[in-house]
Design a protein around this motif. Structure first.
Motif, PDB file in Angstrom:
ATOM      1  N   GLN A   1       0.807  -1.210   0.000  1.00  0.00           N
ATOM      2  CA  GLN A   1       0.000   0.000   0.000  1.00  0.00           C
ATOM      3  C   GLN A   1       0.849   1.274   0.000  1.00  0.00           C
ATOM      4  OE1 GLN A   1      -2.544  -0.409   3.387  1.00  0.00           O
ATOM      5  NE2 GLN A   1      -3.823  -1.998   2.446  1.00  0.00           N
ATOM      6  N   ARG A   2       2.134   1.160   0.256  1.00  0.00           N
ATOM      7  CA  ARG A   2       2.992   2.339   0.298  1.00  0.00           C
ATOM      8  C   ARG A   2       3.126   2.917  -1.109  1.00  0.00           C
ATOM      9  NH1 ARG A   2       9.246   2.078   2.103  1.00  0.00           N
ATOM     10  NH2 ARG A   2       9.345   0.979   0.109  1.00  0.00           N
ATOM     11  N   ARG A   3       2.744   4.142  -1.255  1.00  0.00           N
ATOM     12  CA  ARG A   3       2.728   4.768  -2.563  1.00  0.00           C
ATOM     13  C   ARG A   3       4.053   5.478  -2.856  1.00  0.00           C
ATOM     14  NH1 ARG A   3      -3.231   7.746  -2.624  1.00  0.00           N
ATOM     15  NH2 ARG A   3      -4.488   5.829  -2.372  1.00  0.00           N
ATOM     16  N   VAL A   4       4.438   5.414  -4.109  1.00  0.00           N
ATOM     17  CA  VAL A   4       5.611   6.169  -4.534  1.00  0.00           C
ATOM     18  C   VAL A   4       5.233   7.645  -4.580  1.00  0.00           C
ATOM     19  CG1 VAL A   4       7.246   6.547  -6.388  1.00  0.00           C
ATOM     20  CG2 VAL A   4       6.449   4.229  -5.885  1.00  0.00           C
ATOM     21  N   PRO A   5       5.981   8.524  -3.927  1.00  0.00           N
ATOM     22  CA  PRO A   5       5.631   9.953  -3.899  1.00  0.00           C
ATOM     23  C   PRO A   5       5.683  10.568  -5.292  1.00  0.00           C
ATOM     24  CG  PRO A   5       7.837   9.593  -3.028  1.00  0.00           C
ATOM     25  CD  PRO A   5       7.230   8.243  -3.208  1.00  0.00           C
ATOM     26  N   PRO A   6       4.992  11.693  -5.478  1.00  0.00           N
ATOM     27  CA  PRO A   6       5.005  12.368  -6.787  1.00  0.00           C
ATOM     28  C   PRO A   6       6.427  12.732  -7.211  1.00  0.00           C
ATOM     29  CG  PRO A   6       3.301  13.287  -5.372  1.00  0.00           C
ATOM     30  CD  PRO A   6       4.131  12.382  -4.510  1.00  0.00           C
ATOM     31  N   LEU A   7       6.676  12.679  -8.508  1.00  0.00           N
ATOM     32  CA  LEU A   7       7.978  13.032  -9.097  1.00  0.00           C
ATOM     33  C   LEU A   7       9.106  12.157  -8.558  1.00  0.00           C
ATOM     34  CD1 LEU A   7       7.693  16.934  -9.023  1.00  0.00           C
ATOM     35  CD2 LEU A   7       7.124  15.384 -10.898  1.00  0.00           C
ATOM     36  N   GLY A   8       8.738  10.942  -8.122  1.00  0.00           N
ATOM     37  CA  GLY A   8       9.761  10.016  -7.650  1.00  0.00           C
ATOM     38  C   GLY A   8      10.377  10.391  -6.320  1.00  0.00           C
ATOM     39  N   GLY A   9       9.789  11.361  -5.611  1.00  0.00           N
ATOM     40  CA  GLY A   9      10.326  11.798  -4.326  1.00  0.00           C
ATOM     41  C   GLY A   9      11.032  13.133  -4.384  1.00  0.00           C
ATOM     42  N   PHE A  10      11.081  13.749  -5.557  1.00  0.00           N
ATOM     43  CA  PHE A  10      11.748  15.049  -5.670  1.00  0.00           C
ATOM     44  C   PHE A  10      10.929  16.122  -4.958  1.00  0.00           C
ATOM     45  CE2 PHE A  10      12.333  19.178  -7.657  1.00  0.00           C
ATOM     46  CZ  PHE A  10      13.707  19.303  -7.634  1.00  0.00           C
ATOM     47  N   ASN A  11      11.576  16.931  -4.131  1.00  0.00           N
ATOM     48  CA  ASN A  11      10.917  18.062  -3.484  1.00  0.00           C
ATOM     49  C   ASN A  11      11.969  19.074  -3.069  1.00  0.00           C
ATOM     50  OD1 ASN A  11      11.586  17.599  -0.425  1.00  0.00           O
ATOM     51  ND2 ASN A  11      10.860  15.604  -1.177  1.00  0.00           N
ATOM     52  N   LEU A  12      11.527  20.304  -2.858  1.00  0.00           N
ATOM     53  CA  LEU A  12      12.441  21.398  -2.540  1.00  0.00           C
ATOM     54  C   LEU A  12      13.053  21.266  -1.150  1.00  0.00           C
ATOM     55  CD1 LEU A  12      10.516  24.439  -4.077  1.00  0.00           C
ATOM     56  CD2 LEU A  12      12.416  23.128  -5.062  1.00  0.00           C
ATOM     57  N   VAL A  13      12.348  20.589  -0.243  1.00  0.00           N
ATOM     58  CA  VAL A  13      12.888  20.403   1.106  1.00  0.00           C
ATOM     59  C   VAL A  13      14.151  19.545   1.050  1.00  0.00           C
ATOM     60  CG1 VAL A  13      12.445  19.428   3.386  1.00  0.00           C
ATOM     61  CG2 VAL A  13      10.639  20.668   2.189  1.00  0.00           C
ATOM     62  N   TYR A  14      14.084  18.453   0.318  1.00  0.00           N
ATOM     63  CA  TYR A  14      15.246  17.580   0.171  1.00  0.00           C
ATOM     64  C   TYR A  14      16.398  18.317  -0.514  1.00  0.00           C
ATOM     65  CZ  TYR A  14      17.928  13.411  -1.148  1.00  0.00           C
ATOM     66  OH  TYR A  14      18.919  12.479  -1.322  1.00  0.00           O
ATOM     67  N   LEU A  15      16.072  19.102  -1.534  1.00  0.00           N
ATOM     68  CA  LEU A  15      17.097  19.885  -2.221  1.00  0.00           C
ATOM     69  C   LEU A  15      17.735  20.896  -1.267  1.00  0.00           C
ATOM     70  CD1 LEU A  15      18.619  20.784  -4.753  1.00  0.00           C
ATOM     71  CD2 LEU A  15      16.651  22.229  -5.338  1.00  0.00           C
ATOM     72  N   GLY A  16      16.914  21.539  -0.450  1.00  0.00           N
ATOM     73  CA  GLY A  16      17.435  22.508   0.511  1.00  0.00           C
ATOM     74  C   GLY A  16      18.362  21.869   1.529  1.00  0.00           C
ATOM     75  N   ILE A  17      18.025  20.663   1.977  1.00  0.00           N
ATOM     76  CA  ILE A  17      18.878  19.956   2.934  1.00  0.00           C
ATOM     77  C   ILE A  17      20.236  19.638   2.316  1.00  0.00           C
ATOM     78  CG2 ILE A  17      19.151  17.781   4.190  1.00  0.00           C
ATOM     79  CD1 ILE A  17      16.111  17.800   4.618  1.00  0.00           C
ATOM     80  N   GLU A  18      20.219  19.174   1.072  1.00  0.00           N
ATOM     81  CA  GLU A  18      21.483  18.849   0.391  1.00  0.00           C
ATOM     82  C   GLU A  18      22.357  20.096   0.237  1.00  0.00           C
ATOM     83  OE1 GLU A  18      22.975  16.149  -0.745  1.00  0.00           O
ATOM     84  OE2 GLU A  18      21.458  14.828   0.081  1.00  0.00           O
ATOM     85  N   LEU A  19      21.734  21.215  -0.107  1.00  0.00           N
ATOM     86  CA  LEU A  19      22.492  22.450  -0.301  1.00  0.00           C
ATOM     87  C   LEU A  19      23.073  22.951   1.018  1.00  0.00           C
ATOM     88  CD1 LEU A  19      23.422  24.621  -2.261  1.00  0.00           C
ATOM     89  CD2 LEU A  19      21.268  25.829  -1.849  1.00  0.00           C
ATOM     90  N   LYS A  20      22.308  22.881   2.091  1.00  0.00           N
ATOM     91  CA  LYS A  20      22.801  23.333   3.397  1.00  0.00           C
ATOM     92  C   LYS A  20      23.987  22.499   3.864  1.00  0.00           C
ATOM     93  CE  LYS A  20      18.382  25.189   5.036  1.00  0.00           C
ATOM     94  NZ  LYS A  20      17.274  25.015   6.002  1.00  0.00           N
ATOM     95  N   ARG A  21      23.927  21.203   3.591  1.00  0.00           N
ATOM     96  CA  ARG A  21      25.033  20.336   3.985  1.00  0.00           C
ATOM     97  C   ARG A  21      26.333  20.748   3.296  1.00  0.00           C
ATOM     98  NH1 ARG A  21      24.199  15.378   1.977  1.00  0.00           N
ATOM     99  NH2 ARG A  21      25.768  14.438   3.331  1.00  0.00           N
ATOM    100  N   LYS A  22      26.230  21.157   2.066  1.00  0.00           N
ATOM    101  CA  LYS A  22      27.425  21.564   1.320  1.00  0.00           C
ATOM    102  C   LYS A  22      27.932  22.927   1.778  1.00  0.00           C
ATOM    103  CE  LYS A  22      26.354  18.798  -2.725  1.00  0.00           C
ATOM    104  NZ  LYS A  22      25.583  17.869  -1.869  1.00  0.00           N
ATOM    105  N   LEU A  23      27.020  23.832   2.100  1.00  0.00           N
ATOM    106  CA  LEU A  23      27.427  25.163   2.532  1.00  0.00           C
ATOM    107  C   LEU A  23      28.077  25.147   3.915  1.00  0.00           C
ATOM    108  CD1 LEU A  23      24.379  27.283   1.306  1.00  0.00           C
ATOM    109  CD2 LEU A  23      26.667  27.160   0.292  1.00  0.00           C
ATOM    110  N   ARG A  24      27.848  24.082   4.687  1.00  0.00           N
ATOM    111  CA  ARG A  24      28.468  23.978   6.012  1.00  0.00           C
ATOM    112  C   ARG A  24      29.950  23.628   5.930  1.00  0.00           C
ATOM    113  NH1 ARG A  24      23.777  20.667   7.540  1.00  0.00           N
ATOM    114  NH2 ARG A  24      22.203  21.986   8.528  1.00  0.00           N
ATOM    115  N   ASN A  25      30.365  23.084   4.797  1.00  0.00           N
ATOM    116  CA  ASN A  25      31.769  22.683   4.643  1.00  0.00           C
ATOM    117  C   ASN A  25      32.600  23.904   4.262  1.00  0.00           C
ATOM    118  OD1 ASN A  25      34.245  21.537   3.963  1.00  0.00           O
ATOM    119  ND2 ASN A  25      33.298  19.683   3.136  1.00  0.00           N
ATOM    120  N   ARG A  26      33.106  24.611   5.254  1.00  0.00           N
ATOM    121  CA  ARG A  26      33.816  25.867   5.020  1.00  0.00           C
ATOM    122  C   ARG A  26      35.143  25.652   4.308  1.00  0.00           C
ATOM    123  NH1 ARG A  26      32.842  28.971  10.853  1.00  0.00           N
ATOM    124  NH2 ARG A  26      30.547  28.989  10.731  1.00  0.00           N
TER     125      ARG A  26
END
Length: 271
Positions: free
Chosen positions: A13-38
């Motif tokens: 019953q677990r549905r695949v999320p729209p767009l295969g799971g792509f969302n701006l929240v996930y993108l924002g998390i990835e970007l923040k992780r990279k910006l932390r590496n000074r």
């Protein structure tokens, strides 16, 4: 038996999320992780600026084309600025590979495979985060150029910047990701950094390939750097556009994207 059946039903019953799971929240998390590496930010953004100031600025009064600088012609310094901006974008983008290597060592990649996230979407999200980091390197280098007295038309500023960003960042983010999924741990960062330096020299990023020996010129045309650098500098040099440059860049992008997706699936197939 009943418990197993219930778990199977929940799984089905677990549905695949729209767009295969792509969302701006996930993108924002990835970007923040990279910006932390000074340390990474300092190297990928600071190095191109320093190189431009040392190598490029002394040539800001030397004309690149037959059009004098006083009449709106670009300078050799502008040529070097664009090349350094592209180099910074490439280095920023490929650093994604080292992050992926650490994720694999920590088991994060396997955790992602337990979710409905599409592997290709995972690659695309990381690619976009790497591209945004590459954009930061380009903007920083161009700001240094403007402060240093580089004069270009609005079209030249925008065209060279967008081309370097869209093509270089996309192609070399996927290269970094592919290496990150193939090579364990910290070795990914070392391999990608060395690869970018070699490809930059072979592809004629730092100097025109016309100054190379004949066999080196032939090799240069098949590197992922060559077509992108030629397209990026067309607004400065006024040279005609060769469609094969774009074809070559897109082919390399497809190769690296396919290789990254395959490597991600292989790395997590035992989940």
């Amino acid at each position: 038996m009943t418990t197993t059946t219930a778990l199977d039903q929940v799984s089905l019953q677990r549905r695949v999320p729209p767009l295969g799971g792509f969302n701006l929240v996930y993108l924002g998390i990835e970007l923040k992780r990279k910006l932390r590496n000074r340390q990474t930010l300092l190297f990928t953004i600071g190095f191109p600026i320093v190189m431009f100031v040392i190598v490029g600025l002394p040539m800001r009064d030397q004309a690149l084309t037959d059009t004098p600088i006083s009449q709106g012609g670009p300078s050799v310094a502008a040529y070097i600025m664009v090349s350094m901006a592209m180099y910074g974008a490439m280095m920023s983008a490929t650093q994604t590979g080292s992050a992926v290597g650490l994720e694999r060592a920590q088991g994060w990649s396997r955790q992602l495979r337990l979710t409905p996230l599409n592997p290709l979407v995972n690659v695309i999200v990381k690619m976009l985060a790497g591209m945004l980091l590459g954009l930061l390197a380009i903007v920083a280098t161009y700001i240094a150029g403007a402060i240093g007295g580089i004069h270009l038309s609005a079209v030249q500023w925008i065209a060279t910047g967008l081309t370097a960003w869209l093509l270089a960042s996309a192609v070399f983010t996927t290269l970094g990701l592919m290496v990150g999924y193939l090579v364990p741990g910290q070795n990914a960062a070392q391999i990608t950094s060395l690869s970018i330096v070699l490809l930059s020299f072979l592809g004629g990023l730092f100097y025109p390939i016309g100054s190379m020996p004949g066999f080196m010129q032939a090799i240069a045309r098949f590197t992922p750097v060559y077509g992108i650098s030629e397209i990026t500098r067309v607004p400065l040099t006024g040279a005609g556009f060769d469609p094969l440059w774009l074809v070559g860049a897109l082919v390399w992008l497809a190769v690296f994207l396919a290789g990254t997706t395959w490597a991600f699936r292989r790395d997590t197939k035992r989940v």
